[in-house]
Design a protein around this motif. Structure first.
Motif, PDB file in Angstrom:
ATOM      1  N   UNK A  50       0.840  -1.203   0.000  1.00 30.05           N
ATOM      2  CA  UNK A  50       0.000   0.000   0.000  1.00 30.05           C
ATOM      3  C   UNK A  50       0.877   1.256   0.000  1.00 30.05           C
ATOM      4  N   UNK A  51       1.934   1.250   0.815  1.00 30.87           N
ATOM      5  CA  UNK A  51       2.858   2.385   0.869  1.00 30.87           C
ATOM      6  C   UNK A  51       3.559   2.575  -0.477  1.00 30.87           C
ATOM      7  N   UNK A  57       2.149   6.465  -7.038  1.00 30.83           N
ATOM      8  CA  UNK A  57       1.154   7.441  -7.486  1.00 30.83           C
ATOM      9  C   UNK A  57       1.636   8.862  -7.233  1.00 30.83           C
ATOM     10  N   UNK A  58       2.178   9.128  -6.039  1.00 28.75           N
ATOM     11  CA  UNK A  58       2.681  10.472  -5.729  1.00 28.75           C
ATOM     12  C   UNK A  58       3.840  10.863  -6.635  1.00 28.75           C
ATOM     13  N   UNK A  59       4.685   9.890  -6.966  1.00 25.18           N
ATOM     14  CA  UNK A  59       5.826  10.145  -7.832  1.00 25.18           C
ATOM     15  C   UNK A  59       5.486  10.078  -9.312  1.00 25.18           C
ATOM     16  N   UNK A  60       4.201   9.792  -9.611  1.00 23.73           N
ATOM     17  CA  UNK A  60       3.750   9.657 -11.004  1.00 23.73           C
ATOM     18  C   UNK A  60       4.673   8.703 -11.755  1.00 23.73           C
ATOM     19  N   UNK A  93      -0.679  16.827 -10.349  1.00 20.49           N
ATOM     20  CA  UNK A  93       0.105  16.436  -9.172  1.00 20.49           C
ATOM     21  C   UNK A  93      -0.773  15.569  -8.282  1.00 20.49           C
ATOM     22  N   UNK A  94      -0.132  14.600  -7.661  1.00 20.58           N
ATOM     23  CA  UNK A  94      -0.861  13.648  -6.825  1.00 20.58           C
ATOM     24  C   UNK A  94      -0.142  13.515  -5.489  1.00 20.58           C
ATOM     25  N   UNK A  95      -0.907  13.610  -4.417  1.00 26.45           N
ATOM     26  CA  UNK A  95      -0.403  13.318  -3.086  1.00 26.45           C
ATOM     27  C   UNK A  95      -1.199  12.132  -2.577  1.00 26.45           C
ATOM     28  N   UNK A  96      -0.516  11.055  -2.205  1.00 26.15           N
ATOM     29  CA  UNK A  96      -1.191   9.844  -1.731  1.00 26.15           C
ATOM     30  C   UNK A  96      -0.820   9.581  -0.282  1.00 26.15           C
ATOM     31  N   UNK A  97      -1.821   9.201   0.500  1.00 31.59           N
ATOM     32  CA  UNK A  97      -1.611   8.854   1.905  1.00 31.59           C
ATOM     33  C   UNK A  97      -2.410   7.598   2.216  1.00 31.59           C
ATOM     34  N   UNK A  98      -1.785   6.668   2.928  1.00 28.82           N
ATOM     35  CA  UNK A  98      -2.521   5.469   3.322  1.00 28.82           C
ATOM     36  C   UNK A  98      -3.587   5.869   4.331  1.00 28.82           C
ATOM     37  N   UNK A 115      -6.141  10.060  -2.039  1.00 25.14           N
ATOM     38  CA  UNK A 115      -5.379  10.841  -3.009  1.00 25.14           C
ATOM     39  C   UNK A 115      -5.885  12.273  -3.029  1.00 25.14           C
ATOM     40  N   UNK A 116      -4.975  13.203  -3.140  1.00 28.02           N
ATOM     41  CA  UNK A 116      -5.312  14.597  -3.412  1.00 28.02           C
ATOM     42  C   UNK A 116      -4.720  14.901  -4.780  1.00 28.02           C
ATOM     43  N   UNK A 117      -5.594  15.109  -5.755  1.00 30.26           N
ATOM     44  CA  UNK A 117      -5.174  15.326  -7.137  1.00 30.26           C
ATOM     45  C   UNK A 117      -5.390  16.795  -7.486  1.00 30.26           C
ATOM     46  N   UNK A 118      -4.336  17.423  -7.979  1.00 32.87           N
ATOM     47  CA  UNK A 118      -4.415  18.816  -8.397  1.00 32.87           C
ATOM     48  C   UNK A 118      -4.223  18.871  -9.909  1.00 32.87           C
ATOM     49  N   UNK A 119      -5.178  19.529 -10.581  1.00 35.16           N
ATOM     50  CA  UNK A 119      -5.146  19.615 -12.038  1.00 35.16           C
ATOM     51  C   UNK A 119      -5.754  20.947 -12.458  1.00 35.16           C
TER      52      UNK A 119
END
Length: 145
Positions: A50-51, A57-60, A93-98, A115-119
């Motif tokens: 999961x991590x 995802x965060x690192x695309x 940009x994507x920020x992912x947190x378990x 996920x926090x997705x910024x577009x």
């Protein structure tokens, strides 16, 4: 020997030199630690997969996502292909947190990511469910929805 006598005659000088040496060594150790490549996540546990998925995802990084996939050759299924398509967008940009601990049931597990997705200046929070499966002695990503 004269430098030893000079240090004994001036204990503050000896203390100052000692503190300077400690600070230099601490700085070098810190710099080496910061510049070193981070360790790969432990995929022997569902938490590690999961991590690692969150990192990918965060690192695309679709390649990292494929390496933790149960079947990289079949990774381009419907949901996985759309995930890769999002990762390949340059202005996303994507920020992912378990989100909590994975729920394990035998050889399968379910984990959640937030996920926090910024577009294009907008931000959207997206919950993602990971389907994980035991593979040999480790775990892998079976699907994400």
């Amino acid at each position: 020997m004269s430098w030893l006598r000079a240090l004994r005659a001036r204990p503050r000088l000896a203390l100052g030199i000692g503190v300077a040496v400690v600070l230099v060594v601490a700085g070098v150790v810190t710099a080496v630690g910061l510049l070193r490549e981070p360790a790969a996540p432990d995929v022997s546990t569902p938490e590690g997969v999961a991590y690692a998925t969150g990192q990918a995802l965060s690192g695309k990084d679709p390649e990292k996502l494929r390496t933790i996939s149960c079947d990289p050759a079949n990774f381009d299924g419907d949901t996985s292909a759309s995930a890769v398509a999002v990762l390949e967008q340059p202005d996303v940009t994507i920020e992912a947190h378990t989100a909590g601990r994975p729920a394990v049931s035998g050889n399968k597990a379910t984990a959640k990511l937030d996920l926090t997705i910024t577009y294009q200046g907008g931000t959207q929070d997206v919950p993602v469910t990971l389907q994980l499966a035991r593979r040999g002695t480790g775990w892998c990503l079976a699907d994400l929805t």
